[in-house]
Scaffold this motif. Structure first.
Motif, PDB file in Angstrom:
ATOM      1  N   ARG A 146       0.805  -1.219   0.000  1.00 55.94           N
ATOM      2  CA  ARG A 146       0.000   0.000   0.000  1.00 55.94           C
ATOM      3  C   ARG A 146       0.843   1.276   0.000  1.00 55.94           C
ATOM      4  O   ARG A 146       0.338   2.342  -0.265  1.00 55.94           O
ATOM      5  CB  ARG A 146      -0.930   0.005   1.227  1.00 55.94           C
ATOM      6  N   VAL A 147       2.131   1.145   0.333  1.00 54.47           N
ATOM      7  CA  VAL A 147       3.005   2.324   0.333  1.00 54.47           C
ATOM      8  C   VAL A 147       3.728   2.362  -1.005  1.00 54.47           C
ATOM      9  O   VAL A 147       4.753   1.718  -1.192  1.00 54.47           O
ATOM     10  CB  VAL A 147       4.020   2.283   1.498  1.00 54.47           C
ATOM     11  N   PHE A 153       9.874   7.634  -1.887  1.00 59.25           N
ATOM     12  CA  PHE A 153      11.247   7.329  -2.288  1.00 59.25           C
ATOM     13  C   PHE A 153      12.204   8.520  -2.234  1.00 59.25           C
ATOM     14  O   PHE A 153      13.264   8.459  -1.609  1.00 59.25           O
ATOM     15  CB  PHE A 153      11.268   6.707  -3.688  1.00 59.25           C
ATOM     16  N   SER A 154      11.872   9.606  -2.914  1.00 58.84           N
ATOM     17  CA  SER A 154      12.817  10.740  -2.960  1.00 58.84           C
ATOM     18  C   SER A 154      13.046  11.329  -1.571  1.00 58.84           C
ATOM     19  O   SER A 154      14.170  11.716  -1.221  1.00 58.84           O
ATOM     20  CB  SER A 154      12.307  11.816  -3.925  1.00 58.84           C
ATOM     21  N   GLU A 155      11.997  11.377  -0.746  1.00 59.60           N
ATOM     22  CA  GLU A 155      12.114  11.958   0.586  1.00 59.60           C
ATOM     23  C   GLU A 155      12.981  11.105   1.517  1.00 59.60           C
ATOM     24  O   GLU A 155      13.865  11.622   2.203  1.00 59.60           O
ATOM     25  CB  GLU A 155      10.730  12.154   1.215  1.00 59.60           C
ATOM     26  N   LEU A 181      12.611   2.060   4.992  1.00 57.48           N
ATOM     27  CA  LEU A 181      13.026   1.785   3.612  1.00 57.48           C
ATOM     28  C   LEU A 181      13.218   0.287   3.362  1.00 57.48           C
ATOM     29  O   LEU A 181      12.740  -0.249   2.351  1.00 57.48           O
ATOM     30  CB  LEU A 181      14.323   2.534   3.291  1.00 57.48           C
ATOM     31  N   ILE A 182      13.902  -0.406   4.267  1.00 52.33           N
ATOM     32  CA  ILE A 182      14.151  -1.848   4.087  1.00 52.33           C
ATOM     33  C   ILE A 182      12.837  -2.627   4.049  1.00 52.33           C
ATOM     34  O   ILE A 182      12.718  -3.628   3.339  1.00 52.33           O
ATOM     35  CB  ILE A 182      15.061  -2.383   5.216  1.00 52.33           C
ATOM     36  N   ASN A 183      11.833  -2.172   4.794  1.00 49.47           N
ATOM     37  CA  ASN A 183      10.532  -2.848   4.771  1.00 49.47           C
ATOM     38  C   ASN A 183       9.848  -2.768   3.414  1.00 49.47           C
ATOM     39  O   ASN A 183       8.927  -3.538   3.134  1.00 49.47           O
ATOM     40  CB  ASN A 183       9.602  -2.248   5.833  1.00 49.47           C
ATOM     41  N   ARG A 184      10.288  -1.847   2.565  1.00 45.15           N
ATOM     42  CA  ARG A 184       9.703  -1.727   1.229  1.00 45.15           C
ATOM     43  C   ARG A 184      10.364  -2.684   0.233  1.00 45.15           C
ATOM     44  O   ARG A 184       9.910  -2.820  -0.895  1.00 45.15           O
ATOM     45  CB  ARG A 184       9.861  -0.289   0.694  1.00 45.15           C
ATOM     46  N   ASP A 188       9.600  -4.290  -3.873  1.00 42.96           N
ATOM     47  CA  ASP A 188      10.280  -3.498  -4.896  1.00 42.96           C
ATOM     48  C   ASP A 188      11.759  -3.868  -4.913  1.00 42.96           C
ATOM     49  O   ASP A 188      12.585  -3.232  -4.263  1.00 42.96           O
ATOM     50  CB  ASP A 188      10.102  -2.002  -4.616  1.00 42.96           C
ATOM     51  N   LYS A 189      12.091  -4.914  -5.661  1.00 45.02           N
ATOM     52  CA  LYS A 189      13.474  -5.379  -5.730  1.00 45.02           C
ATOM     53  C   LYS A 189      14.384  -4.354  -6.404  1.00 45.02           C
ATOM     54  O   LYS A 189      15.605  -4.443  -6.323  1.00 45.02           O
ATOM     55  CB  LYS A 189      13.550  -6.718  -6.481  1.00 45.02           C
ATOM     56  N   GLY A 190      13.781  -3.370  -7.078  1.00 49.20           N
ATOM     57  CA  GLY A 190      14.580  -2.310  -7.687  1.00 49.20           C
ATOM     58  C   GLY A 190      15.310  -1.459  -6.663  1.00 49.20           C
ATOM     59  O   GLY A 190      16.238  -0.726  -6.997  1.00 49.20           O
ATOM     60  N   LEU A 191      14.893  -1.566  -5.397  1.00 46.76           N
ATOM     61  CA  LEU A 191      15.553  -0.810  -4.331  1.00 46.76           C
ATOM     62  C   LEU A 191      16.922  -1.382  -3.955  1.00 46.76           C
ATOM     63  O   LEU A 191      17.726  -0.708  -3.330  1.00 46.76           O
ATOM     64  CB  LEU A 191      14.667  -0.789  -3.081  1.00 46.76           C
ATOM     65  N   GLU A 192      17.173  -2.647  -4.319  1.00 48.32           N
ATOM     66  CA  GLU A 192      18.427  -3.317  -3.909  1.00 48.32           C
ATOM     67  C   GLU A 192      19.661  -2.523  -4.301  1.00 48.32           C
ATOM     68  O   GLU A 192      20.544  -2.278  -3.493  1.00 48.32           O
ATOM     69  CB  GLU A 192      18.502  -4.723  -4.515  1.00 48.32           C
ATOM     70  N   GLU A 193      19.732  -2.143  -5.575  1.00 49.93           N
ATOM     71  CA  GLU A 193      20.902  -1.416  -6.093  1.00 49.93           C
ATOM     72  C   GLU A 193      21.127  -0.125  -5.313  1.00 49.93           C
ATOM     73  O   GLU A 193      22.260   0.216  -4.955  1.00 49.93           O
ATOM     74  CB  GLU A 193      20.672  -1.119  -7.585  1.00 49.93           C
ATOM     75  N   ILE A 194      20.050   0.590  -5.021  1.00 55.09           N
ATOM     76  CA  ILE A 194      20.155   1.869  -4.299  1.00 55.09           C
ATOM     77  C   ILE A 194      20.578   1.637  -2.858  1.00 55.09           C
ATOM     78  O   ILE A 194      21.463   2.317  -2.338  1.00 55.09           O
ATOM     79  CB  ILE A 194      18.803   2.615  -4.361  1.00 55.09           C
TER      80      ILE A 194
END
Length: 399
Positions: A146-147, A153-155, A181-184, A188-194
């Motif tokens: 839901r998030v 993300f940017s914030e 952030l880690i809970n997301r 969203d596996k796209g967060l891994e790289e970041i």
């Protein structure tokens, strides 16, 4: 009073009956909404800080009242009271284990706006800490999807990056930002790289653990304060929870793994048996690391985790669960090392690593010590779920 309570005592206080009574007092004008918020924010703060978990606020009439007031306040335009809205959001998230989509879409942007404050005053830092702590409590599986990324993300990346440059957040606020952030990551596996290469989570987590371990004076708090845990204990527990979530959700290898493993090994040796809960968390970390796709067996060797397992095996007694746990850890590492690398150079390195480990075990007598446990493996398996191999060769790597 709540600062001195443990989890069980907090759960005993935070009941549906209490929240319903507060709702009636607000209804009867015996308690102002402003005072109710002030009280509930403090309750929620310790509820999350000490890791309690209950649905009493969610089931209460007060929850429904606050949800409606939160939505109504957000609908206002020029008359909207941003401070009151943030207070509502904090109460709602700090005490709630079941959060609606509608309130999430209001609460997340509202509290991230508070979290972006750059003022260095103690009051501003406390506001930021409370907002980020509330956001970190959005952690149940049915809330993940839901998030949406657009909401946060940017914030949240700006909050983390600014702290890494200026160190403006409190320790709890920084940990809370990472937890949110880690809970997301699950959705969203796209967060891994970041998370790995831009925000450097593993290195930052290692730095935090090192800071908390560096000054061991907090371990004396238990004796001084009659069993009351130091704040450092709560921070360590919360960091381990975030690290566990990262290891569970992340599939990409990180070059900082060795440093993190070294920090946990050092912490394990430092706390010894003084803090059993921390010792168990350290031990569980190694189990999580072994199961994680983001950690290689070579990371465990370079981080001296294997040396630690051998130390603990020597110190263990027949009735100590740690005997079983560390034999299991050692057996799993041994099995992973028996696998062959596809690349010839990597296989040559692996053989050198195996040979060094064997020589070390022989020199220090660890082979004989582990072999001596062979007769009690059946007993340990009956007592602790039957996972240890009865084939003693499974505990050794042969080149």
């Amino acid at each position: 009073m709540m600062e001195d309570m443990d989890k069980e005592e907090i759960n005993f206080v935070l009941t549906k009956k209490l929240f319903d009574k507060m709702n009636n007092m607000i209804e009867e004008k015996k308690l102002s909404v402003e005072n109710a918020i002030l009280l509930l924010k403090h309750m929620g703060y310790f509820n999350v800080l000490k890791g309690t978990f209950n649905f009493d606020f969610y089931r209460s009439i007060l929850n429904k009242r606050f949800e409606k007031m939160l939505v109504d306040e957000n609908k206002k335009n020029e008359e909207k009271n941003e401070k009151l809205l943030a207070d509502f959001c904090e109460c709602y998230l700090l005490l709630n284990e079941g959060i609606s989509s509608k309130t999430l879409s209001i609460s997340v942007p509202c509290l991230l706006k508070v979290g972006l404050k750059k003022e260095e005053s103690e009051e501003a830092q406390k506001e930021v800490e409370m907002a980020l702590l509330a956001l970190s409590n959005i952690n149940l599986s049915w809330n993940y999807q839901r998030v949406t990324k657009e909401l946060y993300f940017s914030e949240i990346t700006e909050i983390i990056e600014y702290h890494q440059e200026h160190r403006n957040l409190t320790r709890l606020a920084y940990q809370s930002a990472w937890k949110f952030l880690i809970n997301r990551l699950d959705n969203d596996k796209g967060l891994e790289e970041i998370i790995i290469n831009e925000l450097h989570f593993v290195e930052e987590a290692a730095r935090e653990l090192k800071e908390l371990t560096r000054n061991a004076d907090w371990m004396k708090t238990e004796e001084k304060d009659g069993g009351k845990d130091a704040k450092e204990v709560h921070f360590l527990i919360k960091w381990f929870n975030v690290i566990y979530k990262y290891l569970y959700s992340c599939n990409s290898w990180n070059k900082g793994n060795v440093g993190l493993i070294c920090c946990v090994v050092n912490l394990f040796r430092t706390v010894k048996d003084d803090y059993r809960e921390i010792s168990v968390l350290c031990s569980d970390f190694f189990g999580d690391a072994m199961r994680s796709k983001s950690v290689k067996v070579d990371d465990l060797l370079k981080g001296e985790a294997i040396d630690l397992f051998l130390e603990k095996i020597i110190q263990s007694t027949l009735n100590d669960k740690m005997t079983y746990v560390h034999l299991l850890r050692f057996m799993n590492v041994s099995r992973q090392l028996k696998g062959k690398e596809n690349d010839e150079k990597e296989e040559s390195k692996r053989k050198t690593t195996k040979r060094k480990e064997l020589e070390k075990m022989e020199e220090e007598g660890h082979e004989d010590i582990i072999t001596s446990f062979h007769e009690i493996i059946d007993f340990l398996n009956r007592k602790y779920h039957r996972q240890l191999s009865t084939n003693i060769s499974d505990y050794f790597v042969y080149v």
